[in-house]
Motif scaffolding. Structure first.
Motif, PDB file in Angstrom:
ATOM      1  N   VAL A  65     -15.464   0.834  -3.655  1.00  0.00           N
ATOM      2  CA  VAL A  65     -14.139   1.451  -3.660  1.00  0.00           C
ATOM      3  C   VAL A  65     -13.131   0.513  -3.001  1.00  0.00           C
ATOM      4  O   VAL A  65     -11.997   0.347  -3.477  1.00  0.00           O
ATOM      5  N   GLN A  66     -13.538  -0.151  -1.919  1.00  0.00           N
ATOM      6  CA  GLN A  66     -12.633  -1.070  -1.223  1.00  0.00           C
ATOM      7  C   GLN A  66     -12.192  -2.215  -2.126  1.00  0.00           C
ATOM      8  O   GLN A  66     -11.070  -2.720  -1.998  1.00  0.00           O
ATOM      9  N   ASP A  67     -13.074  -2.656  -3.022  1.00  0.00           N
ATOM     10  CA  ASP A  67     -12.726  -3.734  -3.943  1.00  0.00           C
ATOM     11  C   ASP A  67     -11.672  -3.276  -4.946  1.00  0.00           C
ATOM     12  O   ASP A  67     -10.741  -4.021  -5.271  1.00  0.00           O
ATOM     13  N   TYR A  68     -11.826  -2.060  -5.440  1.00  0.00           N
ATOM     14  CA  TYR A  68     -10.819  -1.508  -6.342  1.00  0.00           C
ATOM     15  C   TYR A  68      -9.466  -1.401  -5.638  1.00  0.00           C
ATOM     16  O   TYR A  68      -8.423  -1.758  -6.193  1.00  0.00           O
ATOM     17  N   VAL A  69      -9.495  -0.896  -4.406  1.00  0.00           N
ATOM     18  CA  VAL A  69      -8.247  -0.724  -3.649  1.00  0.00           C
ATOM     19  C   VAL A  69      -7.574  -2.074  -3.417  1.00  0.00           C
ATOM     20  O   VAL A  69      -6.360  -2.221  -3.609  1.00  0.00           O
ATOM     21  N   ALA A  70      -8.336  -3.082  -3.017  1.00  0.00           N
ATOM     22  CA  ALA A  70      -7.774  -4.413  -2.772  1.00  0.00           C
ATOM     23  C   ALA A  70      -7.140  -4.981  -4.038  1.00  0.00           C
ATOM     24  O   ALA A  70      -6.063  -5.609  -3.991  1.00  0.00           O
ATOM     25  N   PHE A  71      -7.784  -4.767  -5.170  1.00  0.00           N
ATOM     26  CA  PHE A  71      -7.247  -5.236  -6.456  1.00  0.00           C
ATOM     27  C   PHE A  71      -5.899  -4.582  -6.741  1.00  0.00           C
ATOM     28  O   PHE A  71      -4.931  -5.258  -7.126  1.00  0.00           O
ATOM     29  N   ILE A  72      -5.798  -3.276  -6.539  1.00  0.00           N
ATOM     30  CA  ILE A  72      -4.547  -2.566  -6.831  1.00  0.00           C
ATOM     31  C   ILE A  72      -3.455  -2.961  -5.839  1.00  0.00           C
ATOM     32  O   ILE A  72      -2.287  -3.148  -6.220  1.00  0.00           O
ATOM     33  N   VAL A  73      -3.827  -3.091  -4.573  1.00  0.00           N
ATOM     34  CA  VAL A  73      -2.846  -3.501  -3.561  1.00  0.00           C
ATOM     35  C   VAL A  73      -2.199  -4.824  -3.943  1.00  0.00           C
ATOM     36  O   VAL A  73      -0.982  -5.002  -3.807  1.00  0.00           O
ATOM     37  N   GLU A  74      -2.980  -5.761  -4.439  1.00  0.00           N
ATOM     38  CA  GLU A  74      -2.420  -7.054  -4.862  1.00  0.00           C
ATOM     39  C   GLU A  74      -1.431  -6.890  -6.003  1.00  0.00           C
ATOM     40  O   GLU A  74      -0.421  -7.597  -6.061  1.00  0.00           O
ATOM     41  N   GLN A  75      -1.701  -5.975  -6.919  1.00  0.00           N
ATOM     42  CA  GLN A  75      -0.761  -5.733  -8.025  1.00  0.00           C
ATOM     43  C   GLN A  75       0.539  -5.143  -7.495  1.00  0.00           C
ATOM     44  O   GLN A  75       1.631  -5.504  -7.962  1.00  0.00           O
ATOM     45  N   VAL A  76       0.446  -4.256  -6.528  1.00  0.00           N
ATOM     46  CA  VAL A  76       1.648  -3.645  -5.942  1.00  0.00           C
ATOM     47  C   VAL A  76       2.469  -4.681  -5.190  1.00  0.00           C
ATOM     48  O   VAL A  76       3.712  -4.699  -5.264  1.00  0.00           O
ATOM     49  N   LYS A  77       1.800  -5.581  -4.493  1.00  0.00           N
ATOM     50  CA  LYS A  77       2.500  -6.580  -3.692  1.00  0.00           C
ATOM     51  C   LYS A  77       3.264  -7.588  -4.555  1.00  0.00           C
ATOM     52  O   LYS A  77       4.143  -8.298  -4.051  1.00  0.00           O
ATOM     53  N   ARG A  78       2.936  -7.671  -5.840  1.00  0.00           N
ATOM     54  CA  ARG A  78       3.665  -8.567  -6.736  1.00  0.00           C
ATOM     55  C   ARG A  78       5.077  -8.070  -7.007  1.00  0.00           C
ATOM     56  O   ARG A  78       5.934  -8.828  -7.463  1.00  0.00           O
TER      57      ARG A  78
END
Length: 263
Positions: A65-78
């Protein structure tokens, strides 16, 4: 993908278990029709089944789950400004976990999987998960659903043709993530699925179907209680878990944009 000149924030869509970005095509089209710029994410290793290899299945099986969250966070930070996050099922849980880490304009949770501390292991949910819960060790396997699982617990209020379409588009899911979400209610704040609602400051819309068997309406009510006055809860009568398409999506779509207009 940034805030449009019309002032509408960007929209990021997050799919659920056994799904990919195409699952949310009706949701994406609805936002685009309303003048939003929308992007539907594909979570790591969520390829169609035919494109998977033994190696990719092994990587997916251990994805957390943490890997999914990290992936989405990076998309938001763009983005230059906070987006609207829209998630379905597991994607709605992920949206909450992301919003606790980075600012979001609004959260829209469709048939959300339960955060830690909310019991999601009802008999109907266990029956929908089926043989996946017998896999051992679950955290090193991929999970998948059969047509019977879709018919019973995911799209039980939909037509047989819609049920078949859903099943045929399903892919594999991470056993590790399935395990983390399943046992989250037992671990509380120590769980990877624990949502710190105090860190989420934006308005939240929660949509659930009263005939949902895998994430029953009581789960949606409990999530709404956690957010308090910050949240709006919409209950769609006789609707199943499939709030992203099919027979009940026109009502879901109407309630989403009515809420957005009021916030």
């Amino acid at each position: 993908m940034d805030k449009e000149s019309n002032g509408k924030p960007a929209v990021i869509l997050i799919h659920g278990m056994w799904s990919n970005q195409d699952t949310l095509r009706d949701v994406k089209e609805a936002f685009v029709d309303q003048g939003y710029t929308a992007e539907s994410l594909c979570l790591p290793y969520h390829f169609p089944k035919a494109e998977h290899t033994e190696a990719s299945r092994a990587k997916l099986a251990r994805t957390r789950v943490q890997d999914y969250v990290a992936f989405i966070v990076e998309q938001v930070k763009r983005l230059d400004s906070p987006p609207i996050l829209v998630g379905h099922s597991m994607g709605a849980l992920l949206a909450q976990l992301v919003a606790a880490q980075v600012p979001c304009d609004r959260l829209i949770l469709l048939s959300s999987a339960p955060p830690a501390g909310i019991n999601g292991l009802s008999w109907s949910a266990i029956r929908t998960l089926g043989r996946n819960l017998l896999r051992f060790p679950l955290w090193t396997s991929v999970t998948e659903v059969a047509l019977a699982n879709v018919e019973y617990g995911i799209a039980n209020a939909q037509t047989s043709s819609v049920q078949k379409d859903i099943y045929e588009s399903c892919t594999y899911e991470s056993g590790m993530a399935t395990f983390q979400i399943s046992i989250g209610s037992l671990l509380g704040s120590r769980s990877a699925t624990h949502v710190n609602t105090r860190s989420i400051e934006c308005p939240v819309l929660i949509v659930g179907g009263t005939a949902d068997r895998i994430t029953p309406i009581n789960i949606q009510r409990s999530i709404a209680q956690r957010f308090g006055k910050q949240a709006s809860l919409v209950e769609i009568e006789n609707c199943c878990h499939w709030t992203v398409g099919g027979a009940y999506f026109p009502e879901v779509r109407s309630r989403i944009f009515k809420w957005l207009q009021g916030h």
